[in-house]
Design a protein around this motif. Structure first.
Motif, PDB file in Angstrom:
ATOM      1  N   TYR A 103       0.797  -1.175  -0.040  1.00  0.00           N
ATOM      2  CA  TYR A 103      -0.113  -0.164  -0.035  1.00  0.00           C
ATOM      3  C   TYR A 103       1.045   1.230   0.005  1.00  0.00           C
ATOM      4  O   TYR A 103       2.178   1.202   0.288  1.00  0.00           O
ATOM      5  CB  TYR A 103      -0.904  -0.004   1.353  1.00  0.00           C
ATOM      6  CG  TYR A 103      -1.707  -1.169   1.202  1.00  0.00           C
ATOM      7  CD1 TYR A 103      -2.831  -1.403   0.650  1.00  0.00           C
ATOM      8  CD2 TYR A 103      -1.452  -2.103   2.290  1.00  0.00           C
ATOM      9  CE1 TYR A 103      -3.640  -2.677   0.814  1.00  0.00           C
ATOM     10  CE2 TYR A 103      -2.410  -3.494   2.372  1.00  0.00           C
ATOM     11  CZ  TYR A 103      -3.220  -3.607   1.545  1.00  0.00           C
ATOM     12  OH  TYR A 103      -4.105  -4.578   1.553  1.00  0.00           O
ATOM     13  N   ASN A 104       0.288   2.237  -0.152  1.00  0.00           N
ATOM     14  CA  ASN A 104       0.979   3.650  -0.233  1.00  0.00           C
ATOM     15  C   ASN A 104       1.950   3.819  -1.334  1.00  0.00           C
ATOM     16  O   ASN A 104       2.942   4.659  -1.178  1.00  0.00           O
ATOM     17  CB  ASN A 104       1.675   3.875   1.044  1.00  0.00           C
ATOM     18  CG  ASN A 104       0.768   3.943   2.303  1.00  0.00           C
ATOM     19  OD1 ASN A 104      -0.529   4.425   2.186  1.00  0.00           O
ATOM     20  ND2 ASN A 104       1.244   3.305   3.369  1.00  0.00           N
ATOM     21  N   GLY A 106       1.379   4.647  -4.918  1.00  0.00           N
ATOM     22  CA  GLY A 106       0.254   4.779  -5.954  1.00  0.00           C
ATOM     23  C   GLY A 106      -0.964   4.308  -5.442  1.00  0.00           C
ATOM     24  O   GLY A 106      -1.582   4.292  -4.379  1.00  0.00           O
ATOM     25  N   GLU A 107      -1.787   3.163  -6.221  1.00  0.00           N
ATOM     26  CA  GLU A 107      -2.850   2.899  -5.828  1.00  0.00           C
ATOM     27  C   GLU A 107      -2.715   1.225  -5.000  1.00  0.00           C
ATOM     28  O   GLU A 107      -3.644   0.882  -4.809  1.00  0.00           O
ATOM     29  CB  GLU A 107      -3.758   2.588  -7.090  1.00  0.00           C
ATOM     30  CG  GLU A 107      -4.173   3.767  -7.573  1.00  0.00           C
ATOM     31  CD  GLU A 107      -5.239   3.479  -8.758  1.00  0.00           C
ATOM     32  OE1 GLU A 107      -5.883   2.600  -8.925  1.00  0.00           O
ATOM     33  OE2 GLU A 107      -5.169   4.473  -9.485  1.00  0.00           O
TER      34      GLU A 107
END
Length: 134
Positions: A103-104, A106-107
């Motif tokens: 996570y964290n 981009g998407e």
């Protein structure tokens, strides 16, 4: 054979005298919650292993004799106890046998790169998957 000093027997004879030298594991009850050992039986107050169900591995012994333990004490006494999370030893990108979410960045995406490549120290507590599609 009967004239031999140490005639062969039908059952294996345990003669190991040093800790951890037996080729089988056996349950030890009465010392804490109970665990499995491959030490000489005399280390745990037994004269022999006659009549005691033994196992080829420590894990097999713990499962067979101490599966009721909620604490996992038997498994915790192993030299290399099993973990609930996969053990990651891969160091090159794309070499791990499991995928995990990142996570964290981009998407977000799933990867099988070593955790350190994405700022993680381990995969403990992270749900992993056998494929990138899951």
């Amino acid at each position: 054979f009967s004239q031999m000093a140490n005639p062969p027997t039908q059952a294996p004879t345990v003669t190991a005298t040093e800790a951890g030298t037996l080729t089988v594991f056996y349950p030890v009850y009465g010392e804490g919650e109970g665990f499995c050992a491959n030490d000489p039986p005399t280390d745990h107050g037994l004269s022999s292993l006659d009549g005691i169900v033994t196992s080829a591995t420590n894990a097999e012994c713990c499962t067979k004799h101490f599966s009721w333990q909620k604490s996992g004490f038997c498994f915790s006494q192993m030299a290399n106890p099993p973990t609930q999370a996969p053990t990651v030893t891969a160091t090159e990108a794309g070499t791990m046998t499991v995928f995990y979410p990142v996570y964290n960045e981009g998407e977000g995406f799933c990867t099988n790169d070593p955790p350190a490549d994405h700022g993680l120290s381990s995969l403990n507590g992270i749900v992993t998957s056998a494929t990138n599609a899951e």
